[in-house]
Motif scaffolding. Structure first.
Motif, PDB file in Angstrom:
ATOM      1  N   GLY A  44     -43.621 -31.776  -5.046  1.00  0.00           N
ATOM      2  CA  GLY A  44     -44.082 -32.792  -5.971  1.00  0.00           C
ATOM      3  C   GLY A  44     -44.167 -34.157  -5.298  1.00  0.00           C
ATOM      4  O   GLY A  44     -43.225 -34.558  -4.610  1.00  0.00           O
ATOM      5  N   ILE A  45     -45.296 -34.828  -5.472  1.00  0.00           N
ATOM      6  CA  ILE A  45     -45.474 -36.187  -4.976  1.00  0.00           C
ATOM      7  C   ILE A  45     -45.518 -37.102  -6.188  1.00  0.00           C
ATOM      8  O   ILE A  45     -46.480 -37.106  -6.952  1.00  0.00           O
ATOM      9  N   LEU A  46     -44.457 -37.865  -6.376  1.00  0.00           N
ATOM     10  CA  LEU A  46     -44.282 -38.674  -7.578  1.00  0.00           C
ATOM     11  C   LEU A  46     -44.430 -40.154  -7.237  1.00  0.00           C
ATOM     12  O   LEU A  46     -43.839 -40.640  -6.276  1.00  0.00           O
ATOM     13  N   GLY A  47     -45.225 -40.863  -8.040  1.00  0.00           N
ATOM     14  CA  GLY A  47     -45.380 -42.303  -7.806  1.00  0.00           C
ATOM     15  C   GLY A  47     -46.298 -42.938  -8.819  1.00  0.00           C
ATOM     16  O   GLY A  47     -47.059 -42.261  -9.513  1.00  0.00           O
ATOM     17  N   ASP A 178     -53.878 -32.384  -8.632  1.00  0.00           N
ATOM     18  CA  ASP A 178     -53.983 -33.844  -8.673  1.00  0.00           C
ATOM     19  C   ASP A 178     -53.946 -34.314 -10.127  1.00  0.00           C
ATOM     20  O   ASP A 178     -54.964 -34.325 -10.811  1.00  0.00           O
ATOM     21  N   GLU A 179     -52.757 -34.672 -10.607  1.00  0.00           N
ATOM     22  CA  GLU A 179     -52.557 -35.094 -12.004  1.00  0.00           C
ATOM     23  C   GLU A 179     -53.192 -34.079 -12.972  1.00  0.00           C
ATOM     24  O   GLU A 179     -53.982 -34.450 -13.839  1.00  0.00           O
ATOM     25  N   PRO A 180     -52.851 -32.804 -12.878  1.00  0.00           N
ATOM     26  CA  PRO A 180     -53.588 -31.772 -13.622  1.00  0.00           C
ATOM     27  C   PRO A 180     -53.362 -31.780 -15.130  1.00  0.00           C
ATOM     28  O   PRO A 180     -54.118 -31.143 -15.860  1.00  0.00           O
ATOM     29  N   VAL A 181     -52.325 -32.468 -15.604  1.00  0.00           N
ATOM     30  CA  VAL A 181     -52.046 -32.435 -17.051  1.00  0.00           C
ATOM     31  C   VAL A 181     -51.987 -33.819 -17.680  1.00  0.00           C
ATOM     32  O   VAL A 181     -51.744 -33.941 -18.877  1.00  0.00           O
ATOM     33  N   SER A 182     -52.225 -34.870 -16.912  1.00  0.00           N
ATOM     34  CA  SER A 182     -52.011 -36.225 -17.429  1.00  0.00           C
ATOM     35  C   SER A 182     -52.979 -36.613 -18.547  1.00  0.00           C
ATOM     36  O   SER A 182     -52.685 -37.492 -19.351  1.00  0.00           O
ATOM     37  N   SER A 183     -54.144 -35.958 -18.626  1.00  0.00           N
ATOM     38  CA  SER A 183     -55.119 -36.302 -19.657  1.00  0.00           C
ATOM     39  C   SER A 183     -54.975 -35.425 -20.908  1.00  0.00           C
ATOM     40  O   SER A 183     -55.776 -35.538 -21.836  1.00  0.00           O
ATOM     41  N   ASP A 213     -45.725 -38.518 -13.507  1.00  0.00           N
ATOM     42  CA  ASP A 213     -44.875 -38.087 -14.604  1.00  0.00           C
ATOM     43  C   ASP A 213     -43.661 -37.318 -14.069  1.00  0.00           C
ATOM     44  O   ASP A 213     -43.775 -36.180 -13.600  1.00  0.00           O
ATOM     45  N   LEU A 214     -42.490 -37.933 -14.170  1.00  0.00           N
ATOM     46  CA  LEU A 214     -41.275 -37.329 -13.633  1.00  0.00           C
ATOM     47  C   LEU A 214     -40.941 -36.010 -14.317  1.00  0.00           C
ATOM     48  O   LEU A 214     -40.548 -35.040 -13.673  1.00  0.00           O
ATOM     49  N   LEU A 215     -41.101 -35.948 -15.640  1.00  0.00           N
ATOM     50  CA  LEU A 215     -40.781 -34.730 -16.363  1.00  0.00           C
ATOM     51  C   LEU A 215     -41.674 -33.571 -15.933  1.00  0.00           C
ATOM     52  O   LEU A 215     -41.210 -32.443 -15.741  1.00  0.00           O
TER      53      LEU A 215
END
Length: 239
Positions: A44-47, A178-183, A213-215
Protein backbone atom coordinates in the motif's frame (compact mmCIF):
# COMPACT_ATOMS: atom_id res chain seq x y z
CA UNK A 1 13.09 -13.37 -6.84
CA UNK A 2 11.27 -10.16 -5.94
CA UNK A 3 8.47 -9.30 -8.37
CA UNK A 4 8.89 -5.51 -8.37
CA UNK A 5 11.96 -3.56 -7.27
CA UNK A 6 11.78 0.22 -7.14
CA UNK A 7 15.34 1.37 -6.53
CA UNK A 8 16.13 5.02 -5.67
CA UNK A 9 13.69 6.45 -8.20
CA UNK A 10 13.67 10.21 -8.69
CA UNK A 11 11.40 12.35 -10.84
CA UNK A 12 11.28 16.14 -11.08
CA UNK A 13 8.99 18.48 -12.98
CA UNK A 14 9.96 21.89 -14.32
CA UNK A 15 7.48 24.67 -13.68
CA UNK A 16 7.49 28.30 -14.81
CA UNK A 17 6.58 31.14 -12.43
CA UNK A 18 5.13 33.98 -14.47
CA UNK A 19 5.34 36.50 -11.65
CA UNK A 20 9.01 35.80 -11.06
CA UNK A 21 10.31 36.88 -14.47
CA UNK A 22 9.26 33.50 -15.90
CA UNK A 23 11.88 31.79 -13.78
CA UNK A 24 11.84 28.02 -14.13
CA UNK A 25 12.09 25.88 -11.03
CA UNK A 26 12.36 22.14 -10.57
CA UNK A 27 9.90 20.48 -8.23
CA UNK A 28 10.63 16.98 -6.95
CA UNK A 29 7.69 14.63 -7.46
CA UNK A 30 9.73 11.63 -6.29
CA UNK A 31 12.99 11.75 -4.36
CA UNK A 32 14.98 8.54 -3.99
CA UNK A 33 11.97 6.23 -3.63
CA UNK A 34 12.79 2.56 -2.94
CA UNK A 35 10.65 -0.46 -2.05
CA UNK A 36 10.07 -4.09 -3.02
CA UNK A 37 6.91 -6.05 -3.82
CA UNK A 38 7.14 -9.81 -3.38
CA UNK A 39 4.93 -12.35 -5.22
CA UNK A 40 1.47 -12.59 -3.64
CA UNK A 41 1.97 -9.36 -1.67
CA UNK A 42 -0.02 -6.13 -1.57
CA UNK A 43 2.07 -3.01 -1.02
CA UNK A 44 0.00 0.00 0.00
CA UNK A 45 1.21 3.48 -0.94
CA UNK A 46 -0.57 5.92 1.34
CA UNK A 47 -0.42 9.71 1.05
CA UNK A 48 -2.28 12.93 0.51
CA UNK A 49 -2.96 14.55 -2.86
CA UNK A 50 0.27 15.89 -4.37
CA UNK A 51 2.49 13.51 -2.41
CA UNK A 52 3.76 11.85 -5.61
CA UNK A 53 1.62 8.68 -5.57
CA UNK A 54 0.20 9.06 -9.10
CA UNK A 55 3.65 9.83 -10.52
CA UNK A 56 4.97 6.66 -8.90
CA UNK A 57 2.11 4.62 -10.35
CA UNK A 58 2.75 5.91 -13.88
CA UNK A 59 6.46 5.13 -13.59
CA UNK A 60 5.80 1.57 -12.36
CA UNK A 61 3.38 1.05 -15.28
CA UNK A 62 6.06 2.10 -17.76
CA UNK A 63 4.20 5.27 -18.77
CA UNK A 64 6.62 7.85 -17.38
CA UNK A 65 10.40 7.33 -17.33
CA UNK A 66 12.17 8.34 -14.11
CA UNK A 67 15.01 10.84 -14.12
CA UNK A 68 17.16 8.38 -12.20
CA UNK A 69 16.87 5.06 -10.44
CA UNK A 70 15.67 1.67 -11.62
CA UNK A 71 12.39 -0.19 -11.96
CA UNK A 72 12.82 -3.96 -12.17
CA UNK A 73 9.71 -6.02 -12.87
CA UNK A 74 9.90 -9.80 -12.92
CA UNK A 75 13.68 -9.60 -13.29
CA UNK A 76 13.65 -7.14 -16.22
CA UNK A 77 14.65 -3.46 -16.13
CA UNK A 78 11.39 -1.87 -17.23
CA UNK A 79 12.98 1.05 -19.06
CA UNK A 80 15.79 -0.93 -20.71
CA UNK A 81 13.67 -3.81 -21.94
CA UNK A 82 13.54 -4.90 -25.56
CA UNK A 83 10.31 -4.61 -27.54
CA UNK A 84 9.64 -8.33 -27.06
CA UNK A 85 10.28 -8.05 -23.32
CA UNK A 86 7.98 -5.02 -23.09
CA UNK A 87 5.15 -6.94 -24.74
CA UNK A 88 5.55 -9.77 -22.25
CA UNK A 89 5.71 -7.33 -19.34
CA UNK A 90 2.53 -5.57 -20.50
CA UNK A 91 0.72 -8.88 -20.20
CA UNK A 92 1.91 -9.39 -16.63
CA UNK A 93 1.39 -5.80 -15.45
CA UNK A 94 -2.18 -4.48 -15.37
CA UNK A 95 -3.97 -1.50 -13.80
CA UNK A 96 -7.32 -0.48 -12.30
CA UNK A 97 -7.84 3.29 -12.31
CA UNK A 98 -9.87 5.50 -10.00
CA UNK A 99 -12.57 6.62 -12.45
CA UNK A 100 -14.30 3.50 -13.71
CA UNK A 101 -16.15 5.36 -16.49
CA UNK A 102 -13.17 7.18 -18.03
CA UNK A 103 -11.18 3.92 -17.98
CA UNK A 104 -13.44 2.33 -20.62
CA UNK A 105 -14.71 3.14 -24.10
CA UNK A 106 -18.41 4.04 -23.65
CA UNK A 107 -19.21 2.65 -27.10
CA UNK A 108 -17.94 -0.81 -26.23
CA UNK A 109 -20.01 -3.53 -24.60
CA UNK A 110 -18.81 -5.25 -21.43
CA UNK A 111 -17.92 -8.25 -23.60
CA UNK A 112 -15.68 -6.06 -25.74
CA UNK A 113 -14.14 -4.27 -22.73
CA UNK A 114 -13.15 -7.42 -20.85
CA UNK A 115 -12.27 -9.25 -24.06
CA UNK A 116 -9.88 -6.55 -25.27
CA UNK A 117 -6.73 -7.90 -23.53
CA UNK A 118 -7.69 -11.42 -24.57
CA UNK A 119 -7.83 -10.32 -28.21
CA UNK A 120 -4.46 -8.58 -27.85
CA UNK A 121 -2.62 -11.54 -26.35
CA UNK A 122 -4.64 -14.72 -26.91
CA UNK A 123 -5.94 -16.47 -30.01
CA UNK A 124 -9.48 -17.36 -28.99
CA UNK A 125 -12.53 -18.02 -31.09
CA UNK A 126 -15.55 -15.77 -30.53
CA UNK A 127 -17.23 -18.59 -28.63
CA UNK A 128 -14.18 -19.18 -26.42
CA UNK A 129 -13.89 -15.47 -25.69
CA UNK A 130 -17.51 -15.29 -24.57
CA UNK A 131 -16.98 -18.30 -22.31
CA UNK A 132 -13.89 -16.75 -20.70
CA UNK A 133 -15.61 -13.38 -20.25
CA UNK A 134 -18.63 -15.08 -18.67
CA UNK A 135 -16.33 -16.79 -16.19
CA UNK A 136 -14.56 -13.53 -15.37
CA UNK A 137 -17.88 -11.75 -14.77
CA UNK A 138 -18.89 -14.46 -12.31
CA UNK A 139 -15.49 -14.22 -10.63
CA UNK A 140 -16.03 -10.50 -9.85
CA UNK A 141 -19.61 -10.99 -8.67
CA UNK A 142 -21.51 -10.07 -11.83
CA UNK A 143 -23.72 -12.24 -14.06
CA UNK A 144 -23.22 -13.55 -17.58
CA UNK A 145 -25.94 -11.35 -19.08
CA UNK A 146 -23.97 -8.26 -18.00
CA UNK A 147 -21.64 -8.85 -20.97
CA UNK A 148 -24.30 -7.35 -23.25
CA UNK A 149 -24.51 -4.08 -21.32
CA UNK A 150 -22.68 -0.81 -22.01
CA UNK A 151 -20.97 1.35 -19.35
CA UNK A 152 -23.85 3.84 -19.08
CA UNK A 153 -26.14 0.97 -18.08
CA UNK A 154 -24.06 0.10 -15.03
CA UNK A 155 -23.42 1.68 -11.64
CA UNK A 156 -19.93 2.88 -10.71
CA UNK A 157 -19.39 -0.17 -8.52
CA UNK A 158 -20.53 -2.59 -11.22
CA UNK A 159 -18.30 -0.95 -13.81
CA UNK A 160 -15.31 -1.04 -11.47
CA UNK A 161 -15.88 -4.79 -11.19
CA UNK A 162 -15.76 -4.91 -15.00
CA UNK A 163 -12.42 -3.08 -14.87
CA UNK A 164 -11.15 -5.58 -12.34
CA UNK A 165 -12.31 -8.46 -14.55
CA UNK A 166 -10.40 -6.93 -17.46
CA UNK A 167 -7.29 -6.52 -15.27
CA UNK A 168 -7.26 -10.19 -14.19
CA UNK A 169 -8.21 -11.60 -17.61
CA UNK A 170 -4.61 -12.46 -18.53
CA UNK A 171 -3.70 -13.70 -15.03
CA UNK A 172 -1.12 -10.94 -14.52
CA UNK A 173 1.61 -11.05 -11.90
CA UNK A 174 1.00 -7.49 -10.64
CA UNK A 175 -1.98 -5.11 -10.69
CA UNK A 176 -1.54 -1.42 -9.93
CA UNK A 177 -4.64 -0.21 -8.09
CA UNK A 178 -4.71 3.58 -8.45
CA UNK A 179 -7.35 4.86 -5.99
CA UNK A 180 -9.71 2.07 -7.16
CA UNK A 181 -12.52 2.77 -4.67
CA UNK A 182 -12.22 6.48 -3.83
CA UNK A 183 -15.06 7.52 -6.16
CA UNK A 184 -17.50 4.91 -4.74
CA UNK A 185 -19.81 5.10 -1.74
CA UNK A 186 -18.73 3.45 1.51
CA UNK A 187 -20.79 0.27 1.12
CA UNK A 188 -19.57 -0.38 -2.43
CA UNK A 189 -16.00 0.48 -1.38
CA UNK A 190 -16.10 -2.25 1.24
CA UNK A 191 -17.52 -4.77 -1.24
CA UNK A 192 -14.85 -4.03 -3.85
CA UNK A 193 -11.99 -4.12 -1.33
CA UNK A 194 -13.00 -7.47 0.12
CA UNK A 195 -13.51 -8.85 -3.38
CA UNK A 196 -10.00 -7.71 -4.33
CA UNK A 197 -8.72 -9.43 -1.20
CA UNK A 198 -10.48 -12.68 -2.15
CA UNK A 199 -9.03 -12.54 -5.69
CA UNK A 200 -5.55 -11.95 -4.28
CA UNK A 201 -5.81 -15.00 -2.07
CA UNK A 202 -7.45 -17.17 -4.74
CA UNK A 203 -5.05 -16.38 -7.60
CA UNK A 204 -1.91 -15.33 -5.71
CA UNK A 205 -2.09 -11.83 -7.17
CA UNK A 206 0.27 -9.04 -6.21
CA UNK A 207 -1.00 -5.48 -5.86
CA UNK A 208 0.48 -2.01 -5.67
CA UNK A 209 -2.38 -0.20 -3.94
CA UNK A 210 -2.20 3.61 -4.24
CA UNK A 211 -4.61 5.49 -1.99
CA UNK A 212 -5.15 8.40 0.39
CA UNK A 213 -7.53 6.33 2.53
CA UNK A 214 -5.90 4.66 5.54
CA UNK A 215 -8.84 2.36 6.23
CA UNK A 216 -8.95 1.11 2.64
CA UNK A 217 -5.20 0.50 2.61
CA UNK A 218 -5.35 -1.46 5.87
CA UNK A 219 -8.03 -3.80 4.51
CA UNK A 220 -5.94 -4.98 1.59
CA UNK A 221 -2.26 -4.32 2.23
CA UNK A 222 0.41 -6.57 3.72
CA UNK A 223 2.81 -3.65 4.02
CA UNK A 224 2.28 0.11 3.87
CA UNK A 225 4.58 2.88 2.68
CA UNK A 226 3.74 6.43 3.74
CA UNK A 227 4.51 8.93 0.98
CA UNK A 228 5.03 12.60 1.81
CA UNK A 229 6.40 15.23 -0.60
CA UNK A 230 7.89 12.60 -2.89
CA UNK A 231 9.58 10.58 -0.15
CA UNK A 232 8.69 7.36 1.62
CA UNK A 233 8.71 8.46 5.23
CA UNK A 234 7.68 5.29 7.04
CA UNK A 235 7.26 1.59 6.43
CA UNK A 236 4.65 -0.26 8.45
CA UNK A 237 4.76 -4.05 8.47
CA UNK A 238 1.75 -6.22 8.95
CA UNK A 239 1.28 -7.07 12.61
Amino acid sequence: MSLLIVDHVTKTYTSSHWFRAKRKEEEAALSGVSFVVEPGMCMGILGESGAGKSTLGRIVLGLLPPDSGRISFNGVDLYRATRRERKRLRRDLQVVFQDSYSAVNPRMSVLQIIGEPLRNFERLSAQEERRVVAGLLETVGLVTDDMHKHPQQMSGGQLQRVNIARAIALKPKLIVLDEPVSSLDMIVQKQILYHLKELKEKYGLSYLFISHDLLAVNVLSDRVAIMDKGKLELMLKES
